[in-house]
Every structure is written in C-alpha cells, then in structure tokens.
Design a protein around this motif. Structure first.
Motif, mmCIF file in Angstrom:
data_model
loop_
_atom_site.group_PDB
_atom_site.id
_atom_site.type_symbol
_atom_site.label_atom_id
_atom_site.label_comp_id
_atom_site.label_asym_id
_atom_site.label_seq_id
_atom_site.Cartn_x
_atom_site.Cartn_y
_atom_site.Cartn_z
ATOM 1 N N GLN A 41 0.819 -1.208 0.000
ATOM 2 C CA GLN A 41 0.000 0.000 0.000
ATOM 3 C C GLN A 41 0.858 1.265 0.000
ATOM 4 N N GLY A 42 1.907 1.258 0.772
ATOM 5 C CA GLY A 42 2.789 2.424 0.795
ATOM 6 C C GLY A 42 2.389 3.480 1.805
ATOM 7 N N ASP A 43 1.619 3.087 2.802
ATOM 8 C CA ASP A 43 1.245 4.071 3.822
ATOM 9 C C ASP A 43 2.379 4.320 4.803
ATOM 10 N N ASN A 44 3.205 3.346 4.997
ATOM 11 C CA ASN A 44 4.264 3.496 5.984
ATOM 12 C C ASN A 44 5.648 3.544 5.379
ATOM 13 N N GLY A 45 5.738 3.293 4.099
ATOM 14 C CA GLY A 45 7.071 3.208 3.497
ATOM 15 C C GLY A 45 7.665 4.564 3.283
ATOM 16 N N ALA A 104 4.348 9.237 3.768
ATOM 17 C CA ALA A 104 3.879 8.472 2.639
ATOM 18 C C ALA A 104 2.694 9.230 2.088
ATOM 19 N N ALA A 105 2.497 9.167 0.824
ATOM 20 C CA ALA A 105 1.517 10.041 0.204
ATOM 21 C C ALA A 105 0.116 9.790 0.701
ATOM 22 N N GLY A 106 -0.173 8.584 1.100
ATOM 23 C CA GLY A 106 -1.559 8.253 1.394
ATOM 24 C C GLY A 106 -2.037 8.672 2.757
ATOM 25 N N GLY A 107 -1.195 9.179 3.583
ATOM 26 C CA GLY A 107 -1.673 9.557 4.892
ATOM 27 C C GLY A 107 -0.829 8.878 5.938
ATOM 28 N N GLY A 108 -1.157 9.171 7.148
ATOM 29 C CA GLY A 108 -0.319 8.661 8.212
ATOM 30 C C GLY A 108 0.955 9.471 8.212
ATOM 31 N N HIS A 109 1.704 9.251 9.190
ATOM 32 C CA HIS A 109 2.902 10.037 9.350
ATOM 33 C C HIS A 109 4.059 9.299 8.721
ATOM 34 N N GLY A 110 4.976 10.057 8.293
ATOM 35 C CA GLY A 110 6.112 9.462 7.621
ATOM 36 C C GLY A 110 6.747 8.299 8.344
#
Ligand SMILES: [Zn+2]
Lengths: 298, 484
Positions: free
Chosen positions: B192-196, B203-209
């Motif tokens: 998904q790339g939320d945490n990468g 990450a672009a989708g949200g959440g913190h880097g």
C-alpha cells in the motif's frame, strides 16, 4: 551502484547455474530429520529412495537453526520423516514453511511422524507444571530403543507401499529383514549386560531400560531441557549415596554434572553418541554396541 | 455401556468432520486437525539515560534544522520502568492450504494489529503467496519481531529508513524457492505504501512518515502518540522551531491518524491550502528481494540477501509561517544483508556465534514547491542517504551470550535544506552497543545493554549520549519455531 547491482545479479545467476539439481532420478527423495530415521529410510527404501539427513549425528536435535540448507533440502523432498513429539518444534516448522513444498506439509501422507505412530515413554514434564521445557508430548528419544525402531521401520514400509505401490513388496521385505536383524541384535546384546542402575543426563538414554536390564534411577537435568543445578545434583547424590551404578550422557551434553556424580558417588561416567554416525543399519548396530559397551557386562 | 458412549462420541466427531471437511481432512497420523497456537510475549524494560546527547541523527528527523530541543528520548522508553513491546500471537492452519497469523502488539498505551496475514501452503513448485498486513521480507531484521532480536532495540538504519515498526505494510507478496541445492528464494511485494516513508517523508496516502513514531527529537512532551484510529491532528506546539523563528510556534501538525481517517491533507497549522501535487493512487510501494544460503555443513550457516524497493510518491512539507516548502517525488532503496551462524555443537549455545549485518541506501528524486499564497514549482533535487550495522553475538557460557553492535547512519547523507534551497551533505551519526543476555530457560531472557549514541546535529556538531537498558522478555504458550 548500478554496476554493483549488475555484478550481484551475475554472481547470483552463476550460483544458480552451479547449484542446479542433477537430472531427476526416479528415486523418492526422502528428507529425515535425524540419522536414525535416515537409517530407516535407507534400509526400508533401498534403491528406490535417496535420503538426506538434516541434523548432524553429534548435535542435539532439540536445538537447531532452521538453516537455509534445510529449506533447500525440504524444497526438493518428496517425503519428510520427523521424530515428532516436539523434538524438532524449535526449527522444523519454520524450515517446512520456508521450503514452500506442499509434500512436506504436516498432515500429508508424505509427512511421516514417528512419535504419532509409536507409543512413547512418559516424561516427567507431562506430570509436573510445565515451565516451558521439552517433552510435554512424551519422550521423543525412541531411537534409543531398537525394538521401537524395528516397528517404525515396518510402519514406514506400509507408508512407502501406499505412496509407491509398484515397490510395495520390496519395502515390506526390507522392513521385515531390518526388524529381524534389530530384534536378534537386541536379544544378543541384552544377554551380555549385567543388571545395573544408571543415571542419565536427559530423558533420552532412559529408553535403554526398554531393552536392557538397566534401571534408570535419576536424571542430571531436574526437568528435560533445564540444566543441572547444584541443588538437584546434591539431592541426587544424597539419594544414591552408598549404592552402585553408572552415569551416561550424550556427547553434546556438558560433562560437568556427570563428573560431579563420579567424584561424589564413584559411579563411572561415560559419554555416548545418541545417533548413528552414518544413517545405515551398520551405523545403527555400531551405536547399539557403543551403548552396551558403556555398561557393565554380565 | 462404555462402548456405546465411545460410539456416540465417534459419531459426533464424524458429523463434525463432515460439516467441516477442510478442518478434518488434514491429518492422517492421529495428530491434531485444527491447530491454533497462541503465544504471549511479554517484555519489560528498565531504562536509564546516563548522559544525554543529540536525540536525532542529522538528516533523519522531520524538523531537522540544527536544534535539538530537549530531554525527551527519541524512542518510546522513558527513564525507569517501562512495559516494553509485548505481543499476542495467534497462528493457525487451514488444513494444509493456508497458514494464518495474527499478531497484536501492545504497550502501556496503545494496541495495534501489527500483522494479520495468510500464507499459502499448497501452491506447487516452490511458489508461495502472502497477503494481508505483514512485515516486508526486505533485508534481514525487518521481518523479525523484537523477541528474536539479539539487541534490545531496532537497528538505526531500519528504524530511520523504514519506520519504528520497520517496513510494515498491507499488501501482497509472491515468492518462489528455487529447486536448487543452494537455498535461493526470490520475492516481490506490492504494498500500500502508507508506511514506506524512507525517512522523514510522509507516505503520500496519509499517516505520518515514520510510521508510528511521532517523537523524533526533543521538545514535545507527549511521549508517543500512536494515533490508533482517531484523528489526532496534534499540534506539537512550541517544540519545533526551525531556527528560523517565525514567531509563535509553527505547528507541524502532522495528521497522525493511521486508522479511520484517510483523508489527510498535510495539515500544517497555517492552512497553506492543499498540496502542490496530485496524489498517486495506492499501491505505491514495490519491493523485490532475493535470499540465498549455501550448505556449509553442520557447523556453519550463511544467508545472503539483496533487496530493492520503489515508492512512487513520497512527500514532505515544511511550514515556515508565512510561506511553506514542499518536496515531492519518488524514492528508491537498495540493500544487502548477511546472516552467519556458527554452531559449536555444545549445550545451551556455548561457543556459538551469530553475526548479522545490513546496508541500505535510499535515493529520492524530488521537486521543490514553494507556497506564497499559491504553490509554485521550483527545482528538482536528488537526496541520498544510507546506513548500516554489524553485530556479533557469542555464547560466552552455557545460556549466556554477549554481543557488540556498531552502527552508522548517513555515511552518505545528502538532504535538501531550505534558505537557500540546496542539497546539503550532513555528517554521519554512529551508535555503539554492547549487550549481555542470560536465558535461564528457553522462553525467557534477561538482557543488559549499554549504548553510546554519537549523533551528529545538522550544524555538524556532535554530542554523545549513553543509555543503559535492562530487558526482560518472556514467551508464554506455544511459541513457534524461529526462522533463520
Ligand atoms: Zn529431549
């Protein structure tokens, strides 16, 4: 960096080329976790099988790593022979999963588990409170009893016969011959051993009681998998003071406790192998003689 | 009478077996049909910061302009007693079709599903599929849980490039084990790339880097807030002055929600509207890896790995009060890993060696956007950072291990700084650790670890800190086999 990566890929391709499997043989590729099981596979399977043993004979099969070579062997296996009852629980499940080969999955006909076929000796772990030590499903070291090995060889023949009906007769014949040799050897060796008391390190050599006139009167480990403590050794000495006997331990087990008993009680301490040096009948018969040689002759 | 009862029971079992054929068909040897293994791993820490140095290595914090503010630790331990990272692990099998794993991690104030995945067990020819939320198989340490580590804390390179829980993502993995004598496994992952985040990037989708760690560097006294579901949208208040003081505490105000709120704009306090780029749709993160291990006999075992990954979109926004900067682009990483084990063949691990090392390098191709009322695209920049560690642990006595670890972060440390906007080359940070571990019985270990942080600050000055940790870790229940 790009250069390095390319070179890495090249090296990898080379490694793959060098390690490509030999042209497929018709033989059933059997992986056995221990040398004793490897002996059964070799003797019962004959030229219909090719056998790989995972645990080196001088290592404690309780504690191994799920190393890459194990996964590579299991990846190419047609059949897996396991002792079971938790002996290999610390590493085999991880190696099975890492092998990505359904043939070695638990539950398949091609996964043969000795402990689920044979009756096991009870373990003190089964009765006491379990603080994470081994043998909770019974004592898995049945390879020390040649009579059980004879039965297991026959069970293996039945399993192989189902998997490879074309050679059923050969499997049964070889297992029968193996069982006869083991039973005959057991009888002969037992005749030469005097009645005696022994202390063993772990709940493993206590299977000698099943076929030799020996009585196990104590363990150096307070519980299987728990190292000997000064207090436990002191209690053993107190209990056995003034009596005669011998101390046996496996070559990979520490000698300290056995030497302590030797000093305190005057009981000779001997280290012996637990597994045959080669996974063959010859190797196993030599192992049986080693066990007997470590005891008092009649 | 008795016979009848037995028959009744058998009939009942047969019915159950017919109703649940998949569950009952599995075993032939009279073993359990339906395995559920539950284990509980409890961890406690006693932590003491003997002396305090720079909290965050230069180039690896999200507000990294030369100042270290304070006394907070940049990990979640505070002085004194801490409930560490505990885990509840439930593993089960669906016949021999699938393995399922659920891993719930918890500490004093948060609980999280860390892993929840299925792995196929029935695909032929060495193929395996894994789907769900899991730890990526890139590198060596990334997919291992703290219980398996030889040191009490995560290596810096893994933490600062992949986040406080490593590269932990939702997605799909396909792998293939080659039928070779030398173990060789190839894998690819679509995530998904939320945490990468690859360090200080959202990450672009949200959440913190940086995954769940909102606490890099000093200042904020909220310890760690793990944003488990609700939109926290913190103001960190006055902790984040960048050295350019624009008065009155700029809120970085990263939106920390990782659960329900997926509608994150990067919410920077002053309402610089929107983002200057369009958001790439997920999945955004792609990885590939290979692991290989020759057969070196019973004494030696070795596994070598190489991995790479691509993140389609990473971004970071810096709010400077009356204007803001944004960096947006894509990122690559590549790494090598090595695990060597020596088995001395003695009892209780005496004489055994465990040596592990990893190196990772990350590249980011970034466009700068500046906002004075409206966003305007400026130049492109290329950032590069890397890190490595080497650790060795030796069985000094039965049940006793001692180990050393040396780490470097930012051997290459080229990151964009503003005013003027340019790629700066920052200094390297180091950490050196020593540990002693005692295992009274197999499922329990006690560990003492001393770490010296030698972290560079953005300005180039260095400051050393010394930390002492005591760790207790207990695995209760059916603790599964360890991977190599
Ligand atoms: Zn045992």
């Amino acid at each position: 960096m790009r250069f390095m990566r390319n070179r890495g890929v090249g090296a990898l391709a080379l490694a793959l080329l060098l390690s490509l499997p030999l042209p497929a043989l018709a033989a059933l590729n059997i992986v056995a976790t221990t040398a004793s099981l490897g002996m059964l596979a070799n003797e019962v399977g004959g030229e219909q099988v090719s056998v790989t043993v995972l645990a080196a004979p001088d290592r404690d099969a309780h504690y191994l790593d799920a190393r890459p070579s194990f996964m590579a062997a299991l990846r190419r296996a047609d059949m897996l022979l396991e002792v079971g009852a938790g002996l290999e629980e610390g590493w085999l499940p991880a190696a099975q999963r890492g092998a990505a080969n359904p043939a070695v999955n638990s539950g398949r006909e091609t996964h043969f588990v000795g402990a689920s076929i044979l009756p096991l000796r009870r373990s003190i772990t089964m009765d006491g409170p379990n603080v994470g030590h081994v043998h909770a499903e019974g004592n898995p070291h049945f390879n020390v009893d040649p009579m059980r090995m004879a039965s297991l060889g026959e069970a293996l023949a039945r399993r192989l016969a189902r998997l490879d009906p074309a050679h059923a007769e050969a499997y049964h014949a070889r297992a029968g011959a193996l069982a006869e040799t083991l039973r005959e050897q057991t009888r002969q060796l037992a005749e030469g051993v005097a009645e005696q008391r022994i202390v063993v390190y772990h709940e493993d050599l206590d299977y000698l009681e099943e076929w030799l006139p020996v009585e196990v009167v104590g363990y150096l480990e307070p519980a299987p998998g728990i190292p000997p403590s000064a207090r436990h050794l002191g209690e053993l000495v107190g209990k056995l003071q003034g009596t005669e006997g011998r101390v046996l331990y496996a070559s990979f087990q520490p000698a300290k406790g056995a030497e302590f008993l030797q000093r305190q009680l005057g009981w000779p301490a001997t280290s012996v192998a637990l597994e045959p040096q080669t996974p063959t009948l010859e190797g196993y018969l030599a192992l049986m003689r080693d066990w007997v040689d470590a005891l008092d002759a009649r | 009478m008795i016979k009848k009862n037995v028959k009744g029971t058998l009939a009942g079992l047969t019915t159950a077996a017919l109703i649940m054929p998949t569950l009952a068909m599995a075993e032939s040897g009279g073993e359990r049909d339906w395995d559920i293994d539950v284990s509980l791993i409890l961890e406690g820490f006693y932590f003491n910061e003997v002396s305090s140095g720079n909290q965050t290595p230069a180039g690896f914090s999200d507000h990294d302009h030369g100042h270290d503010h304070g006394h907070d630790h940049d990990h979640s331990l505070s002085d004194g007693f801490n409930l560490g990272h505990s885990e509840l692990v439930i593993e089960s099998r669906l016949g021999d079709l699938l393995d399922g794993t659920l891993l719930i991690g918890f500490d004093e104030d948060h609980i999280e599903v860390e892993e929840a995945y299925l792995v196929t067990r029935a695909l032929p020819a060495g193929f395996q599929l894994k789907g769900g939320k899991f730890l990526s198989d890139v590198g060596y340490m990334n997919s291992r849980h703290p219980h398996d580590w030889d040191f009490a804390d995560r290596p810096l390179v893994n933490r600062f490039l992949f986040g406080d829980h490593g590269l932990q993502e939702t997605g799909l993995q396909a792998s293939w084990v080659a039928p070779t004598r030398t173990f060789t496994r190839f894998g690819v992952e679509v995530l998904q790339g939320d945490n990468g985040s690859f360090n200080r990037f959202m990450a672009a989708g949200g959440g913190h880097g940086n995954g769940h760690d909102h606490d890099h560097g000093g200042g904020h006294d909220h310890g760690h807030d793990h944003g488990n579901g609700h939109d926290h949208g913190h103001d960190h208040g006055g902790g984040h002055d960048h050295g350019h003081d624009h008065g009155g505490g700029h809120d970085h105000g990263h939106d920390h929600g990782s659960g329900h709120d997926h509608d994150h704009d990067h919410d920077h306090g002053h309402g610089h509207g929107g983002a200057p780029y369009s958001q790439q749709s997920a999945p955004r993160l792609f990885t590939a890896f290979v692991k290989t291990g020759p057969d070196l006999g019973p004494d030696h075992a070795l596994q070598l790995g190489a991995s790479t990954g691509y993140n389609r979109q990473v971004s970071r926004v810096e709010d400077h009060g009356h204007h803001a900067h944004a960096l947006e682009g894509d990122a690559w990483f590549a790494g090598l890993d090595l695990a060597y084990r020596y088995d001395a063949g003695r009892a209780y691990g005496q004489g055994d060696w465990r040596v592990t090392s990893e190196y990772f390098h990350v590249w980011r191709n970034l466009d700068e956007h500046v906002e004075h009322g409206s966003w305007e695209k400026r130049e492109s920049h290329r950032e590069r950072q890397d890190g490595m560690y080497l650790e060795a642990v030796y069985g000094v006595a039965p049940r006793w291990q001692a180990g050393l670890r040396t780490e470097a972060l930012g051997l290459t440390n080229k990151v964009v700084d503003f005013h003027p906007t340019e790629v700066e080359s920052l200094s390297t940070s180091y950490r050196h650790s020593a540990q002693v571990t005692f295992r009274p019985v197999e499922p329990v270990f006690l560990r003492a670890q001393l770490s010296q942080n030698d972290f560079a600050a953005a300005g180039g000055e260095r400051d050393r800190g010394l930390e002492l940790m005591f760790q207790v870790n207990v695995a209760l229940g059916a603790h599964g086999a360890h991977r190599f």
